[in-house]
Design an enzyme around this catalytic site. Structure first.
Site, PDB file in Angstrom:
ATOM      1  N   ASP A 309       0.851  -1.178   0.000  1.00 40.01           N
ATOM      2  CA  ASP A 309       0.000   0.000   0.000  1.00 40.01           C
ATOM      3  C   ASP A 309       0.898   1.244   0.000  1.00 40.01           C
ATOM      4  O   ASP A 309       2.119   1.164   0.129  1.00 40.01           O
ATOM      5  CB  ASP A 309      -0.959  -0.037   1.213  1.00 40.01           C
ATOM      6  CG  ASP A 309      -2.235   0.746   0.943  1.00 40.01           C
ATOM      7  OD1 ASP A 309      -3.290   0.395   1.493  1.00 40.01           O
ATOM      8  OD2 ASP A 309      -2.160   1.718   0.156  1.00 40.01           O
ATOM      9  N   GLU A 503     -10.792   6.535   3.907  1.00 39.34           N
ATOM     10  CA  GLU A 503      -9.807   6.001   4.840  1.00 39.34           C
ATOM     11  C   GLU A 503      -9.996   6.534   6.260  1.00 39.34           C
ATOM     12  O   GLU A 503     -11.129   6.645   6.728  1.00 39.34           O
ATOM     13  CB  GLU A 503      -8.392   6.255   4.287  1.00 39.34           C
ATOM     14  CG  GLU A 503      -8.203   5.595   2.900  1.00 39.34           C
ATOM     15  CD  GLU A 503      -6.771   5.528   2.463  1.00 39.34           C
ATOM     16  OE1 GLU A 503      -6.499   5.835   1.287  1.00 39.34           O
ATOM     17  OE2 GLU A 503      -5.911   5.122   3.259  1.00 39.34           O
TER      18      GLU A 503
END
Ligand code: GLC
Length: 612
Positions: A309, A503
């Site tokens: 990521d 997020e």
């Protein structure tokens, strides 16, 4: 330069990889089938070229675009909010072609795998069709539709010359207070496994190199949706309760709840997997040999490559050198650096030269990356970064698929005295709420901007516009953002809900309406006119005042650009079939609350949904 590469392959006794023959190897066998060509190419590569393939930079951090050539970078991404001059399809296409041209000038001319978060359509690009986020797709219970959506998305991604999407998320969100709940299909592992597989098949088909397909990425391995309250990341002095936290669960729960989507995605041939920022029992996924090598590669038989990521390895305890050593030795194959790519290349080179990372690990990582590039057709003689399906980009045909997804995603939670469907012969419908006329709000995060944004940020139909189109010729449709002006109307349609987030910024311990929208409901409920409420949210909300004030309540989640689909349900053009993909709690204190829990006492259970 590509001629040199192709010549090299020919000299090594193998031609550039033809597309897999019909009936040829599929699934993970597809990637292994390219090993003869990969061996030939690997044998030609220097250490610098190998490390370049393992390096992914975000284009916004390129201090010199020529670094794509200098470092022979294997991949470029546009992370959330990393955009070309404008977000037009043309500017995206020109940017991708410029970077691919630089890659073609390297000694071996290996094209870039170009990655983007096309997670609900190619929603970074103005004019792309924006589909419902995964939570809405979970409500459809329709894998065929999910597969079609992924296929349409693949075509729109290819219309910008891009060949890789960081999707599908196969997260299984277990606490709705997590900011990424809407990126999950459901709280139910079996539904996530089914829809995740469908998405992979839609994005990749059996041949990810086909002109209407892209490389997919199952994410984020694993238990990103199972972190414990209070373990989230601290960023810029702010403690986030869940995101990038620690999943303190047994291996049995990891497997039964959080891994099913990977089992089916791997079986469907997913080419890439993204380990999670989060940790499992205190060990960062990006640092876990158990997770990356023993489980994903050895046990599940994954033959593609692992992409980290965004700067995720930087969060591994230790300094950057130890981060790289730990993650690569654990099994990470390509690193989404994404900014310090020169330091990354230099440090990884030192780690190989001093023996901290064995060349065998480098060769395994590069093998996996090249396998996927062969499978993506990047070595075919006629490969180009030319955009495809340009005429279909944002087309009415694609929007029709999205509208059907919106229809099937809407869940009817409450319908007192059959208030819905609305009659086409009403005198006046008064629509209230800023969210009624806002493409940005109805699309949510990961739309044009990383966090999404309010306003007319892309093309599409707002819910208000949809109501106007659907209302009968004799029906007046009026609107007020603040809820006023309803007196005398036959019915109020209140459109309220969450403002866009992504997020950690979506971590929320209250699950309430924004103040502005709570006020709209209060105003509307005082007008003496029946109220129908459309909730826009990335998760179930605790809004007793809405159920009290409304004769009918529809959960529409984050429907995307085709708000007309909500109007179709309001007017009964399409009777609601949506089923809750997440348990709807009575209070936020009940979180986490999931089907199967001992003291399961929800407001509406998993799978609930009324019809007409
Ligand atoms: C983000 C997300 C991941 C995304 C990546 C690239 O931080 O965690 O889902 O694919 O970075 O934008």
């Amino acid at each position: 330069m590509r001629a040199l590469l192709l010549c090299g392959l020919a000299l090594a006794g193998c031609t550039a990889a033809p597309p897999p023959p019909a009936g040829g190897p599929t699934g993970q066998a597809l990637y292994r089938s390219f090993d003869p060509q990969v061996d030939a190419l690997l044998a030609q590569m220097t250490l610098a070229e190998k490390i370049g393939q393992m390096t992914q930079a975000d284009q916004e951090f390129l201090t010199d675009e020529a670094h794509i050539r200098t470092y022979a970078l294997g991949s470029i991404l546009n992370g959330g909010g990393s955009d070309p001059v404008t977000n037009s399809r043309e500017d995206w296409t020109a940017m991708v072609q410029r970077y691919q041209d630089l890659a073609s000038q390297t000694r071996l001319g290996i094209p870039l795998l170009y990655g983007v978060d096309a997670v609900h359509g190619h929603a970074n690009v103005v004019g792309a069709v924006v589909f419902p986020h995964n939570i809405g797709l979970g409500a459809t219970r329709n894998p065929d539709l999910v597969q079609e959506i992924a296929h349409v998305t693949a075509r729109e991604v290819r219309a910008t010359g891009i060949n890789w999407t960081f999707a599908p998320s196969v997260a299984v969100p277990r606490d709705d207070r997590w900011g990424r709940t809407y990126e999950g299909f459901a709280e139910d592992p079996a539904l996530v496994a089914s829809l995740g597989e469908a998405a992979v098949r839609g994005y990749q088909g059996d041949d990810p190199g086909a002109p209407d397909r892209v490389v997919a990425c199952a994410k984020h391995f694993a238990a990103d949706g199972g972190t414990t309250l209070g373990t989230g990341i601290t960023l810029d002095g702010v403690d986030y309760p869940f995101d990038r936290g620690d999943a303190r669960i047994s291996e049995a729960e990891l497997r039964e709840v959080h891994m099913q989507g990977y089992v089916t995605a791997i079986a469907a041939g997913v080419a890439t997997i993204m380990p999670s920022y989060s940790s499992w029992n205190g060990v960062k996924a990006s640092a876990s040999r158990r997770m990356l090598t023993e489980i994903i590669k050895e046990e599940l038989g994954f033959e593609g490559f692992l992409i980290s990521d965004f700067a995720a390895i930087d969060e591994i305890p230790g300094d950057y050198r130890s981060d790289i050593e730990t993650s690569i030795n654990a099994g990470m194959d390509m690193v989404m650096v994404p900014a310090r790519y020169e330091l990354f290349v230099r440090t990884l080179t030192e780690l190989v030269e001093d023996g901290s990372i064995p060349m065998s690990r480098i060769d395994d990582a590069v093998r996996r990356i090249l396998r996927v590039k062969f499978a993506a057709g990047l070595f075919e003689p006629d490969w180009s970064a030319e955009p495809l399906h340009v005429a279909a980009f944002g087309s009415e045909a694609h929007r029709a698929v999205a509208r059907q997804a919106v229809r099937e995603s809407v869940v009817l939670l409450h319908n007192r005295d059959g208030r819905l469907p609305l009659a086409a012969s009403l005198g006046r419908i008064h629509v209230v709420g800023a969210a009624a006329d806002d493409i940005g709000i109805q699309s949510g995060g990961w739309t044009i901007e990383w966090q999404g944004a309010t306003g007319a940020i892309t093309e599409g139909t707002t819910i208000l516009a949809g109501i106007r189109e659907a209302a009968g010729p004799g029906t007046e449709v009026t609107h007020s953002a603040d809820g006023s002006g309803a007196e005398g109307a036959d019915v109020i349609v209140a459109v309220v809900g969450e403002r866009p987030y992504a997020e950690m910024f979506g971590d929320d311990l209250a699950l309430r309406l924004p103040e502005e929208d709570a006020a709209v409901i209060a105003t509307a409920s005082g007008a003496g006119v029946p109220v129908v409420t459309v909730l826009l949210s990335g998760r179930p909300l605790v809004v007793p005042e809405v159920f009290e004030a409304s004769d009918a309540v529809l959960a529409a989640w984050l429907p995307g650009s085709e708000g007309g689909g909500v109007a179709d349900v309001l007017f009964g053009t399409f009777a609601p079939t949506g089923r809750l993909p997440f348990t709807w709690p009575r209070t936020v204190a009940q979180q986490p609350l999931n089907l199967g829990d001992a003291d399961y006492d929800p407001l509406f259970p998993y799978g609930f949904g009324l019809g007409y």
